[in-house]
Design a protein around this motif. Sequence first.
Motif, mmCIF file in Angstrom:
data_model
loop_
_atom_site.group_PDB
_atom_site.id
_atom_site.type_symbol
_atom_site.label_atom_id
_atom_site.label_comp_id
_atom_site.label_asym_id
_atom_site.label_seq_id
_atom_site.Cartn_x
_atom_site.Cartn_y
_atom_site.Cartn_z
ATOM 1 N N ASP A 162 0.742 -1.167 -0.101
ATOM 2 C CA ASP A 162 0.093 0.132 -0.040
ATOM 3 C C ASP A 162 1.049 1.255 -0.037
ATOM 4 O O ASP A 162 1.585 1.507 1.000
ATOM 5 C CB ASP A 162 -0.807 0.038 1.227
ATOM 6 N N GLU A 163 0.743 2.013 -1.175
ATOM 7 C CA GLU A 163 2.008 3.211 -1.152
ATOM 8 C C GLU A 163 1.618 4.016 -0.020
ATOM 9 O O GLU A 163 2.531 4.950 0.271
ATOM 10 C CB GLU A 163 1.457 3.988 -2.614
ATOM 11 N N ALA A 164 0.416 4.274 0.681
ATOM 12 C CA ALA A 164 0.233 5.461 1.522
ATOM 13 C C ALA A 164 1.078 5.191 2.956
ATOM 14 O O ALA A 164 1.098 5.995 3.567
ATOM 15 C CB ALA A 164 -1.300 5.321 1.741
ATOM 16 N N SER A 165 1.513 3.753 3.045
ATOM 17 C CA SER A 165 2.000 3.514 4.426
ATOM 18 C C SER A 165 3.486 3.106 4.180
ATOM 19 O O SER A 165 3.974 2.619 5.087
ATOM 20 C CB SER A 165 1.173 2.412 4.900
ATOM 21 N N LEU A 166 4.086 3.411 2.993
ATOM 22 C CA LEU A 166 5.578 3.025 2.842
ATOM 23 C C LEU A 166 6.345 4.084 3.245
ATOM 24 O O LEU A 166 6.393 5.214 2.976
ATOM 25 C CB LEU A 166 5.726 2.631 1.453
ATOM 26 N N THR A 167 7.684 3.671 3.870
ATOM 27 C CA THR A 167 8.667 4.354 4.179
ATOM 28 C C THR A 167 9.301 5.023 2.776
ATOM 29 O O THR A 167 9.021 4.459 1.727
ATOM 30 C CB THR A 167 9.818 3.948 5.236
ATOM 31 N N GLU A 168 10.430 5.758 3.022
ATOM 32 C CA GLU A 168 11.222 6.181 1.822
ATOM 33 C C GLU A 168 11.950 5.330 1.122
ATOM 34 O O GLU A 168 11.656 4.980 -0.284
ATOM 35 C CB GLU A 168 12.003 7.317 2.226
ATOM 36 N N ASP A 169 12.718 4.307 1.952
ATOM 37 C CA ASP A 169 12.977 2.966 1.288
ATOM 38 C C ASP A 169 12.186 2.203 0.688
ATOM 39 O O ASP A 169 12.341 1.571 -0.361
ATOM 40 C CB ASP A 169 13.899 2.265 2.598
ATOM 41 N N GLN A 170 11.143 2.018 1.497
ATOM 42 C CA GLN A 170 10.289 0.946 0.817
ATOM 43 C C GLN A 170 9.235 1.491 -0.543
ATOM 44 O O GLN A 170 8.978 0.660 -1.261
ATOM 45 C CB GLN A 170 8.943 0.643 1.887
ATOM 46 N N GLN A 171 9.356 2.877 -0.860
ATOM 47 C CA GLN A 171 8.804 3.339 -1.796
ATOM 48 C C GLN A 171 9.799 3.431 -3.071
ATOM 49 O O GLN A 171 9.464 3.147 -4.222
ATOM 50 C CB GLN A 171 8.574 5.028 -1.663
ATOM 51 N N ALA A 172 11.049 3.408 -2.721
ATOM 52 C CA ALA A 172 12.051 3.007 -3.692
ATOM 53 C C ALA A 172 12.187 1.545 -4.118
ATOM 54 O O ALA A 172 12.160 1.421 -5.190
ATOM 55 C CB ALA A 172 13.539 3.226 -3.240
ATOM 56 N N PHE A 173 11.973 0.597 -3.166
ATOM 57 C CA PHE A 173 11.647 -0.977 -3.304
ATOM 58 C C PHE A 173 10.426 -0.921 -4.224
ATOM 59 O O PHE A 173 10.564 -1.856 -5.446
ATOM 60 C CB PHE A 173 11.543 -1.533 -2.171
ATOM 61 N N ASN A 174 9.336 -0.171 -4.120
ATOM 62 C CA ASN A 174 8.187 -0.604 -4.656
ATOM 63 C C ASN A 174 8.366 -0.151 -6.080
ATOM 64 O O ASN A 174 7.875 -0.821 -7.307
ATOM 65 C CB ASN A 174 6.902 0.211 -4.054
ATOM 66 N N LEU A 175 9.004 1.025 -6.490
ATOM 67 C CA LEU A 175 9.461 1.568 -7.801
ATOM 68 C C LEU A 175 10.391 0.425 -8.317
ATOM 69 O O LEU A 175 10.172 0.010 -9.608
ATOM 70 C CB LEU A 175 10.151 2.803 -7.670
ATOM 71 N N TRP A 176 11.342 -0.117 -7.682
ATOM 72 C CA TRP A 176 12.272 -1.150 -8.427
ATOM 73 C C TRP A 176 11.503 -2.236 -8.771
ATOM 74 O O TRP A 176 11.802 -3.027 -9.815
ATOM 75 C CB TRP A 176 13.382 -1.418 -7.347
ATOM 76 N N ARG A 177 10.538 -2.646 -7.813
ATOM 77 C CA ARG A 177 9.602 -3.878 -8.136
ATOM 78 C C ARG A 177 8.865 -3.617 -9.455
ATOM 79 O O ARG A 177 8.699 -4.492 -10.243
ATOM 80 C CB ARG A 177 8.967 -4.355 -6.761
ATOM 81 N N GLN A 178 8.295 -2.628 -9.414
ATOM 82 C CA GLN A 178 7.357 -2.230 -10.648
ATOM 83 C C GLN A 178 8.175 -2.469 -11.808
ATOM 84 O O GLN A 178 7.923 -3.013 -12.859
ATOM 85 C CB GLN A 178 6.724 -0.844 -10.562
ATOM 86 N N GLN A 179 9.319 -1.818 -11.964
ATOM 87 C CA GLN A 179 10.240 -1.731 -13.086
ATOM 88 C C GLN A 179 10.818 -3.117 -13.392
ATOM 89 O O GLN A 179 10.918 -3.662 -14.746
ATOM 90 C CB GLN A 179 11.504 -0.778 -12.978
ATOM 91 N N TYR A 180 11.114 -3.902 -12.342
ATOM 92 C CA TYR A 180 11.555 -5.629 -12.610
ATOM 93 C C TYR A 180 10.564 -6.351 -13.112
ATOM 94 O O TYR A 180 10.468 -6.985 -14.097
ATOM 95 C CB TYR A 180 11.945 -5.928 -11.111
ATOM 96 N N ARG A 181 9.137 -6.040 -12.646
ATOM 97 C CA ARG A 181 7.948 -6.515 -13.304
ATOM 98 C C ARG A 181 7.596 -6.222 -14.812
ATOM 99 O O ARG A 181 7.477 -7.242 -15.392
ATOM 100 C CB ARG A 181 6.807 -6.395 -12.400
ATOM 101 N N GLU A 182 7.814 -4.939 -15.005
ATOM 102 C CA GLU A 182 7.829 -4.567 -16.609
ATOM 103 C C GLU A 182 8.739 -5.117 -17.335
ATOM 104 O O GLU A 182 8.649 -5.517 -18.349
ATOM 105 C CB GLU A 182 7.849 -3.123 -16.484
ATOM 106 N N LEU A 183 10.041 -5.393 -16.985
ATOM 107 C CA LEU A 183 11.061 -6.050 -17.654
ATOM 108 C C LEU A 183 10.777 -7.577 -17.952
ATOM 109 O O LEU A 183 10.896 -8.069 -19.041
ATOM 110 C CB LEU A 183 12.511 -5.952 -16.772
ATOM 111 N N CYS A 184 10.312 -8.036 -16.790
ATOM 112 C CA CYS A 184 9.824 -9.558 -16.845
ATOM 113 C C CYS A 184 8.721 -9.671 -18.054
ATOM 114 O O CYS A 184 8.602 -10.620 -18.843
ATOM 115 C CB CYS A 184 9.598 -10.151 -15.673
#
Length: 886
Positions: free
Chosen positions: A121-143
Motif C-alpha cells: 500500500d503506497e500510502a503507508s510506505l517509508t522512503e526506502d520501501q517506496q524506492a523498493f516498490n518502484l524497483w519492483r514495478q520496473q522489474y515486473r515490467e522487464l519480466c
Amino acid sequence: MAASYLTDLLPHIAEGALVLTANKRLFRFLRSRFDQWMLERGETVWTSPQIFSYEGWIDQVVTGLGEQWRVLSPHQAQCMWEQLVEASSRSLDLELLQVSRTAEKVAQAHRLLNEYELELDEASLTEDQQAFNLWRQQYRELCAEHDWLDRSELAALVREAFAGGQVAYPQRLFMVGFDQLPPGLVKLCAHFSDQGLDCRELSLVAERDVVVRHYSAADSEDEIDKAALWTRHLLEQGACSIGVVVPDLTTCRTRIERSFLRQIDPQAMTRLEQDDTVFGLSLGGPLAEEGVIHAALQLLGLGRKLSLNEVSFLLRTPYLGGGSREADQRHLFERRLRSWRQSGFSLAALKNTMEKNSDSGGIAEILAHLESFGQQGKLHPGEWAVCFGDDLKALGWPGDRVLSSREYQALKVFQDKVLSGLAALDAVLPAVTRGRALALLQNLARNLEFQIEAPPSPVQVVGLLESSGLEFEHLWVMGMGETTLPAAPQPNPFIPYHLQRDHAMPHATAERELQFGEQVIARLRTAAAQVVFSYPRRSGESPQRPSPLLPAASCDAAPQFSAPQDLLSLSRAQAPELESLDDGQGPALVEELVEGGTTLLKDQAHCPFRAFIHHRLKCTQLDSPEAGISAVNRGDLVHLVLEKIWRQLGRRSALEALSSEQRRTLIEQMVSAAIAEYFAEGSVLAGSLLQIEQERLITLVGEWLKCEEQRDDFVVLESENEHVESLGPLKIRMKVDRIDQLADGQRVVIDYKTGSGIDARDFLSEPLIEPQLPIYAVADGENPADGVAFARVRQGECAFVGFMRNEAALDKVSDYAAYAHKHDLANPDWDQLLAFWKEQIAALAADFVAGRAVVDPFDPKRSCSYCDLAGLCRIQEYYGELEESE
C-alpha cells in the motif's frame, strides 16, 4: 534403526505417493533409504520413487509445461536487481556502498511478497520501501516485456497448471523436513485437499528413547576440536552414521575440515595428493575456493601491473602451462626477481626481462598473452565466457600434470555451470567491460557450492536447515549458545513490518524465531539415539550461556573423546625416548674455492651454523620487497658510481683540478651510466623512481667527494678489483672496494658502507666479526696494508672509520697506537694487530673447512636480530627455555 516417520512413509512411496523434501540432502537421504528398504524386501527391480526436493519438483513440473526457458536463474535475477538499484541510485544522487547486498535484500523482499501473494500500500510506505516498490514495478515490467518468470512465481504457475488439467494429480502427497511450509506449498496443499487428495506433513519428532548430553566448550575452537575427537572415538567403536550440525557452517567450514582431518586422518595433512585420503567429510564449499578454480580466477584477474605476490603466483602455480615441467626454473627465476626487492612490476618490463633470460622457461609467452587481456572493449557476457575459456586455454590452464579426481570434478563444474551461467546473462545484461564480466564470473564461482562426488561418508557435517529429516546413530549439535537459538529477528527493511508480523514471515518477529527454534530443537533431539548439544562458554571476549531452548540432559556423563591423534599431540603424549645427537658438525669441505667472498667468514664469526647453511647448503631466505628502491640496491649503486668515478680520476689531484661545474657534470654522467648498467637486464622500476634515485645519488656522491678532497694526496691503486685469496686451507673469491696509496707510500684498504651501524671495535673482536678489511690488509703477506677504514657514504654523516699504522695518515682516523682500549688487548701495536687478524682469519677458515656448524651466535642481539635462519635454528626458543629455567 529407522525413525518412525520412515517406517510409515516407505510403504506409501512404494505405492507411488509423491514425497516433497525441504532440501536436496534429505531428498538424497530418502532415495537411498528407499532403495535399501526395497533390497531388504528382496526386490531386484522397482519403479523410480516419486521423491523430490520441493524446488526440484517445481522445476520438473515447469519443464514438463515447456516453460523452463522463461524462468530466470537466481544469478540472472540478481543482476537485474543490481542494475535497477544502481541506476536508481545514480539518478537520485544516492551513494550505496554495497549495491550487491542491497539488491539481495530487495530480491528477498520481492520473493516474500510473491510467495505470500501480497501487494504494498503506497500510502503507508517509508522512503526506502517506496524506492523498493518502484524497483519492483520496473522489474515486473522487464519480466513482462521479455516474457520472463521469476522463480517466486513458479508455485502459483504450478497450482494453475494442476487446476487447468495440464498436470496429473498425484495419488498422495507427503511433505517431509519443513520447519515451516513455504506459502506456495501451503496453497498447493489447500488446492489438493479441495480436490479430495490426501496431503500430509510428516512430523520429524520421533517417539524413541534418546540419550541427551550437554557439553560446554571453552570457545568455538575447543568445541570444534572436541566434536572431532568425539567423532574419532565413535569411528573407533564402529559407528557408521555420525552427524555434526553446525549453525554457522559457512563461516567455520575451513576450520571444521582442518580439525576433523587432523584428528581423524592426520596423515592426510601431509599427503601430496588430494585423492589419497582414507576418510572424507560430507562437506561442501564454494567452488571458487577449489585450487584449480581459484587459480583460474586469479589468472583472469591479472592486470598490466603485477604485485610481487601475483608474480610469485604465476611462477609457482602448478595450474599454469609448464607449471610442473618448468617448476625448478621458475623457482630460481623467482629468487632472482626477489633479489631486486621490488613490490610491483610492469607486465611489459617483466616480459622483456624474462625474454632475455633463458632460465625463465616458457613464462614469457604466457606474459605476452596476459598483455592482450582487456583489449576487447565491451562484449556480451556469453562472448566473455568464450574469451575467458580461450584465455585460460592459451595460458595452459589447468597445467601440465594429471589432475586429481577432485580437481577434475571442480574443472567440469566450472565449465558446465560457471562459464555457461555467465553466458546465460546475455538475456538480462547489455555488453559489459572485461572487469564487470570477471566480477560476474567470480560471483558465480563463489555462490556455487561444490561437493566432491565420493562414496558415502560415515560422517556428515551439515548446516541447521540441511539437517532437517536426516537421521543418524549419533548426533552432535554445536554452537547452541544463547544468541543462536532463538535468533534475533531480522525483518526485511523493504516490507512494512506489520505485513511481516501478520503473515509470520521468516525472521520477522521474536515470536516467529522462538517458534522456529523450538521446532528445530525438537526434531534434532530425536534425530539420533545419542545426541550431544554443545555451546562455547565464550564468544570472543564475551561470556556466553547455553540456549534456553536446549532440552534437559538425560545423562550427566560427558561425551567420550578419543585421545588427540594429530601428529603434534601424538609426539607430545607418547614422549618417546629421544636420542641425543650433536648436529653441530657437518662434513669437511672438499672443494678448495668456495663462493661467498668475505661474507662467508663474517657469517662464520657471527655463528658457524649460519655460515654452514648459507655457504655450504646454499640456503637463504627469499628477499622481501621494499617500497621504492631497496637499501641493498641503493648501496650497490653507490659502489658502482664511485668505482666509475675513481677509475676515471685515479687520484685526489685530478679531483681537485675539476671546477664545480666539471665535477657536477662528471657525477651526473657516472650516476646515469651506473643506473643504466645496474638495471640493464630490464628495469622493472617506474621512471619517476629512477629519477628520484638519480637526484639522491648526485647529492650524496657530491657530498662524499668533498670529504675525499679534504684528505692529503693519494692515488687509487685498485677499485672493485677481484682477487682469489688463500686463507689457510680455504680459497675465496673476493672484491676489494678500494686500495689507496698515500703520499708517504702507505697503503690503505677502504670499504664503502652506506648504513649507520659502523664500529671500528668490530676489527678487534674475537672471533673477528668484521673480517673483510682485515683479510685485505693481510692478504699480501710481504706488503701488508698500513690502514683499514670504512668509508661511511651517508648523507650528513660522511666520514672514514678505522685504524691506521701512523697518526694523521687518513682524515679523522687516528693511529692504532692511540686507541684508548688497546691496552685491554693482547695486540699493543700495529704489527701485532696484523698477526692477530691472520690468526683469527685462519681459525675461521679452518672451522669452515672442517664443517663446524654449531649454533653459537657471537652476540644473540647483534648476530640474531637480522638473521634469516631463526626459524631453522630456533635460537629464540633456546633462550626462552634458558630464561624459564633461571
